[in-house]
Design a protein around this motif. Structure first.
Motif, PDB file in Angstrom:
ATOM      1  N   THR A  54      15.738 -56.989  19.100  1.00 51.18           N
ATOM      2  CA  THR A  54      15.952 -56.614  20.549  1.00 51.18           C
ATOM      3  C   THR A  54      15.039 -57.410  21.466  1.00 51.18           C
ATOM      4  N   ASP A  56      12.577 -56.148  23.314  1.00 52.14           N
ATOM      5  CA  ASP A  56      11.359 -55.374  23.178  1.00 52.14           C
ATOM      6  C   ASP A  56      10.816 -55.905  21.978  1.00 52.14           C
ATOM      7  N   GLU A  57      11.337 -56.107  20.893  1.00 52.13           N
ATOM      8  CA  GLU A  57      10.918 -56.423  19.624  1.00 52.13           C
ATOM      9  C   GLU A  57      10.439 -58.125  19.549  1.00 52.13           C
ATOM     10  N   ALA A  60       7.136 -58.277  21.533  1.00 52.87           N
ATOM     11  CA  ALA A  60       6.194 -57.719  20.706  1.00 52.87           C
ATOM     12  C   ALA A  60       5.741 -58.845  19.687  1.00 52.87           C
TER      13      ALA A  60
END
Length: 94
Positions: A54, A56-57, A60
């Motif tokens: 995703t 967000d991943e 990260a």
């Protein structure tokens, strides 16, 4: 239908055909795919289907998305400005 990869002068971007995210280079695009390929020759090995991370991943993992929507490595020259990003030519004052 997948999105069309935008033409960005100076380098070739990588468009993921699964999630339609745009990456500045192959290594950035490869980073966002996780899971295993199915090995038909090893029935003991658990199969974890491949998928896209995703947004967000992806963030990260250390990638950043620029204003044009391209994921790239921070602090690198993976993202070069397009002609439209350059300042307009100023008349010579002499």
């Amino acid at each position: 239908m997948s999105a069309k990869r935008p033409a960005i002068p100076g380098f070739k971007t990588e468009l993921c055909p699964v999630c339609n995210e745009l990456f500045s280079r192959t290594s950035a695009g490869d980073l966002h795919r996780v899971g295993d390929y199915y090995d038909h020759h090893d029935p003991q090995r658990p199969y974890i289907p491949r998928r896209c991370l995703t947004p967000d991943e992806i963030a990260a993992k250390g990638l950043v998305r620029n204003a044009k929507g391209v994921w790239h490595w921070p602090g690198s020259d993976d993202w070069r400005p397009t002609v439209a990003d350059l300042p307009a030519a100023q008349p010579d004052p002499t």
